[in-house]
Scaffold this active site. Structure first.
Site, PDB file in Angstrom:
ATOM      1  N   ASP A  27      54.377  45.129  56.938  1.00 41.66           N
ATOM      2  CA  ASP A  27      54.719  45.653  55.606  1.00 41.66           C
ATOM      3  C   ASP A  27      55.229  44.615  54.592  1.00 41.66           C
ATOM      4  O   ASP A  27      56.095  43.797  54.924  1.00 41.66           O
ATOM      5  CB  ASP A  27      55.868  46.664  55.697  1.00 41.66           C
ATOM      6  CG  ASP A  27      55.721  47.657  56.821  1.00 41.66           C
ATOM      7  OD1 ASP A  27      54.710  47.638  57.508  1.00 41.66           O
ATOM      8  OD2 ASP A  27      56.656  48.452  57.003  1.00 41.66           O
ATOM      9  N   GLN A  43      57.422  41.945  56.754  1.00 48.09           N
ATOM     10  CA  GLN A  43      57.720  42.088  58.174  1.00 48.09           C
ATOM     11  C   GLN A  43      56.941  41.003  58.908  1.00 48.09           C
ATOM     12  O   GLN A  43      55.713  40.897  58.786  1.00 48.09           O
ATOM     13  CB  GLN A  43      57.286  43.481  58.657  1.00 48.09           C
ATOM     14  CG  GLN A  43      58.163  44.596  58.122  1.00 48.09           C
ATOM     15  CD  GLN A  43      59.522  44.614  58.811  1.00 48.09           C
ATOM     16  OE1 GLN A  43      59.637  45.037  59.956  1.00 48.09           O
ATOM     17  NE2 GLN A  43      60.549  44.137  58.122  1.00 48.09           N
ATOM     18  N   TRP A  51      52.930  42.386  66.938  1.00 53.97           N
ATOM     19  CA  TRP A  51      54.182  42.947  66.436  1.00 53.97           C
ATOM     20  C   TRP A  51      55.322  42.647  67.420  1.00 53.97           C
ATOM     21  O   TRP A  51      55.136  42.707  68.625  1.00 53.97           O
ATOM     22  CB  TRP A  51      54.020  44.464  66.249  1.00 53.97           C
ATOM     23  CG  TRP A  51      55.186  45.093  65.546  1.00 53.97           C
ATOM     24  CD1 TRP A  51      55.348  45.242  64.204  1.00 53.97           C
ATOM     25  CD2 TRP A  51      56.354  45.647  66.155  1.00 53.97           C
ATOM     26  NE1 TRP A  51      56.550  45.842  63.942  1.00 53.97           N
ATOM     27  CE2 TRP A  51      57.195  46.103  65.115  1.00 53.97           C
ATOM     28  CE3 TRP A  51      56.798  45.784  67.475  1.00 53.97           C
ATOM     29  CZ2 TRP A  51      58.427  46.708  65.348  1.00 53.97           C
ATOM     30  CZ3 TRP A  51      58.034  46.383  67.717  1.00 53.97           C
ATOM     31  CH2 TRP A  51      58.831  46.850  66.654  1.00 53.97           C
ATOM     32  N   PHE A  86      64.035  45.633  59.969  1.00 52.78           N
ATOM     33  CA  PHE A  86      62.875  46.418  59.544  1.00 52.78           C
ATOM     34  C   PHE A  86      62.781  46.490  58.021  1.00 52.78           C
ATOM     35  O   PHE A  86      63.582  45.898  57.300  1.00 52.78           O
ATOM     36  CB  PHE A  86      62.941  47.822  60.156  1.00 52.78           C
ATOM     37  CG  PHE A  86      62.405  47.916  61.574  1.00 52.78           C
ATOM     38  CD1 PHE A  86      62.264  46.791  62.374  1.00 52.78           C
ATOM     39  CD2 PHE A  86      62.039  49.145  62.114  1.00 52.78           C
ATOM     40  CE1 PHE A  86      61.770  46.881  63.679  1.00 52.78           C
ATOM     41  CE2 PHE A  86      61.543  49.256  63.410  1.00 52.78           C
ATOM     42  CZ  PHE A  86      61.410  48.128  64.191  1.00 52.78           C
ATOM     43  N   SER A  87      61.827  47.278  57.553  1.00 51.44           N
ATOM     44  CA  SER A  87      61.445  47.260  56.127  1.00 51.44           C
ATOM     45  C   SER A  87      62.539  47.716  55.185  1.00 51.44           C
ATOM     46  O   SER A  87      63.401  48.528  55.532  1.00 51.44           O
ATOM     47  CB  SER A  87      60.213  48.129  55.920  1.00 51.44           C
ATOM     48  OG  SER A  87      59.107  47.453  56.451  1.00 51.44           O
ATOM     49  N   GLU A 199      56.983  57.164  56.889  1.00 50.82           N
ATOM     50  CA  GLU A 199      57.233  55.725  56.889  1.00 50.82           C
ATOM     51  C   GLU A 199      57.086  55.192  55.468  1.00 50.82           C
ATOM     52  O   GLU A 199      56.271  55.667  54.676  1.00 50.82           O
ATOM     53  CB  GLU A 199      56.253  54.997  57.819  1.00 50.82           C
ATOM     54  CG  GLU A 199      56.590  55.169  59.286  1.00 50.82           C
ATOM     55  CD  GLU A 199      55.956  54.089  60.160  1.00 50.82           C
ATOM     56  OE1 GLU A 199      56.680  53.451  60.925  1.00 50.82           O
ATOM     57  OE2 GLU A 199      54.729  53.893  60.088  1.00 50.82           O
TER      58      GLU A 199
END
Ligand code: FRU
Length: 463
Positions: A27, A43, A51, A86-87, A199
């Site tokens: 992201d 990310q 990932w 995280f985002s 999300e």
């Protein structure tokens, strides 16, 4: 970290779209314009092309097109974010840039702050992270990804969450970013099959209405809703896909100093993980897209005009030609990094197909077909690659524009990444991995079509 040069001959790595120096990218995060520079965080797993160990990578640009890599902005190095940073988003509070991200200490996912220095080059985490420590309102699902706006006295934020059945975007407000008051569910889904978690929610005002963009799980498609916001609750009246390619995911948008809303999305790979590991990189960003609602509440898209800086040379510029004449001119083009912009009107044609990434020796080709009679666009990767483990999807996309009228098709080809704009309402991102050189273009019409304008420009970064 490997330098970008090691990928110089990689036939699939995009050249003018942003990709991480190496490793895994997902992201876009923290998009912001600050002191004459655009910042793109993302990310990032710097350790492998898969990932994991989420960090915030960081790049900066003065024109949204040429990005300079900066050192990692945030690492998972605090007790409350040890499982991943995280985002999130970036805002300016009291004249200083601040990041709101999700600190993950499995299984907990909670909002955390980091303060940037004046130059936006170094970051300090808030000692009292996380700034929201408990989940209100029976929110039991994941609790992450932030969209923020300021309105008079308060900062507002929504997150992506769910109550175990339906996706929910909880709304909070704060004066100082440290203590947050829960205001309720700004929006909640009623489709528990497809939408259990919103999300990457993204929320903003446009043209007298509001837009909510999200990538719901388990659906994994990006949608927007437009409608009315009363300060607490968002009531959508329209809903549609954002980008019609399944590669496109988790976009984020921001308002720049000119007041434009600019969106960048993540383009996932569409090939097997083993191939990505071997390549040493995975994931790319779209070009910046200027988005806005039209009067009817439909989202419109335009490539940011700054992308004109990519034009290295015009290869074809034809006006008022038949498709046969144009086809002949296109045989002179051999490129994997270009833009082709077509303005055309169907004079009875029931299909006009633009063929890109075409290779005669392997038979590989990617086709973009306009069907004026059914008002559809068909993007086909059925023959894009002879390599196993790549996508062979075919997307049939209903077009917004009036049946029988002219269509403008604007296609950005950058090795494995293709962005298709059809009119102002339709965008589709494709990922293709031909085995051959696949640098040819062609155009085929079934029936008559009037080409009013065709521009083919070779694109490259100037540094
Ligand atoms: C979306 C997402 C976000 C999360 C991040 C983790 O792709 O799953 O919800 O914050 O990626 O990398």
């Amino acid at each position: 970290m490997a330098t970008r040069d090691v990928f110089e001959h990689d036939p699939h790595r995009p050249r003018y779209h942003y990709v991480a120096p190496q490793g895994w990218l997902n992201d876009p995060n923290g998009l912001i314009e600050w002191k004459g520079e655009y910042h793109l965080f993302y990310q990032f797993n710097p350790h492998a092309a898969v990932w994991g160990a989420m960090h915030w990578g960081h790049a900066v640009s003065t024109d949204l097109v040429h990005w300079e890599d900066l050192p990692l902005a945030l690492a998972p190095d605090a007790p409350y974010d040890r499982s991943g940073v995280f985002s999130g988003c970036a805002i300016v509070h009291n004249g200083a840039p601040v990041i709101m991200y999700t600190g993950v200490n499995s299984p907990h996912q909670l909002p955390c702050l980091a303060y940037a220095d004046e130059t936006m080059r170094s970051f300090r985490k808030e000692p009292n992270n996380p700034v929201i420590a408990t989940l209100p309102d029976n929110l039991v699902y994941d609790f992450r990804d932030h969209s923020m706006w300021h309105d008079g006295t308060y900062w507002y934020q929504i997150l992506g969450s769910g109550d175990g059945t339906n996706a929910v975007a909880p709304l909070f407000r704060s004066v100082d970013l440290l203590s947050w008051e829960y205001l309720g569910r700004m929006i909640q889904s009623d489709d528990p099959i497809n939408e259990q978690l919103y999300e990457c929610p993204d929320f903003f005002a446009s043209n007298g209405q509001h837009v909510f963009i999200t990538s719901p799980l388990p659906m994994r498609r990006v949608i927007y809703m437009s409608g009315q916001f009363d300060g607490r609750t968002f009531t959508p009246t329209k809903r549609n896909r954002v980008d019609h390619g399944v590669s496109f995911y988790a976009p984020q948008s921001f308002t720049d100093e000119q007041g434009r809303r600019i969106m960048i999305g993540w383009c996932q790979e569409q090939r097997v993980e083993q191939a990505c590991r071997a390549a040493g990189w995975q994931g790319a960003m779209t070009l910046p897209r200027v988005i806005a609602l039209d009067a009817a509440g439909d989202l419109t898209y335009a490539v940011a005009p700054e992308c004109a800086a990519l034009v290295a040379r015009t290869m074809v510029h034809a006006k008022h030609v038949s498709w046969h004449q144009l086809r002949h001119q296109l045989t002179h083009v051999a490129s994997c990094t270009y833009r082709i912009a077509l303005q055309m009107a169907a004079n009875g044609a029931h299909a006009v197909t633009l063929i890109v990434r075409s290779d005669q020796s392997t038979g590989e080709q990617t086709t973009i077909t306009w069907r004026p009679t059914t008002n559809e666009l068909v993007c086909s990767m059925a023959r894009s690659s002879i390599n196993a483990g790549t996508s062979h999807d075919v997307y049939t996309i209903p077009l917004h524009h009036t049946v029988g009228s002219a269509l403008s098709l604007d296609v950005y080809v950058d090795h494995s990444l293709i962005e298709v704009y059809a009119g102002v309402h339709t965008v589709c991102t494709l990922r293709v991995y031909p085995n051959g050189t696949a640098d040819r273009i062609d155009l085929i019409a079934e029936g008559d079509v009037a080409i009013t304008d065709c521009l083919v420009q070779h694109l490259s970064l100037s540094r």
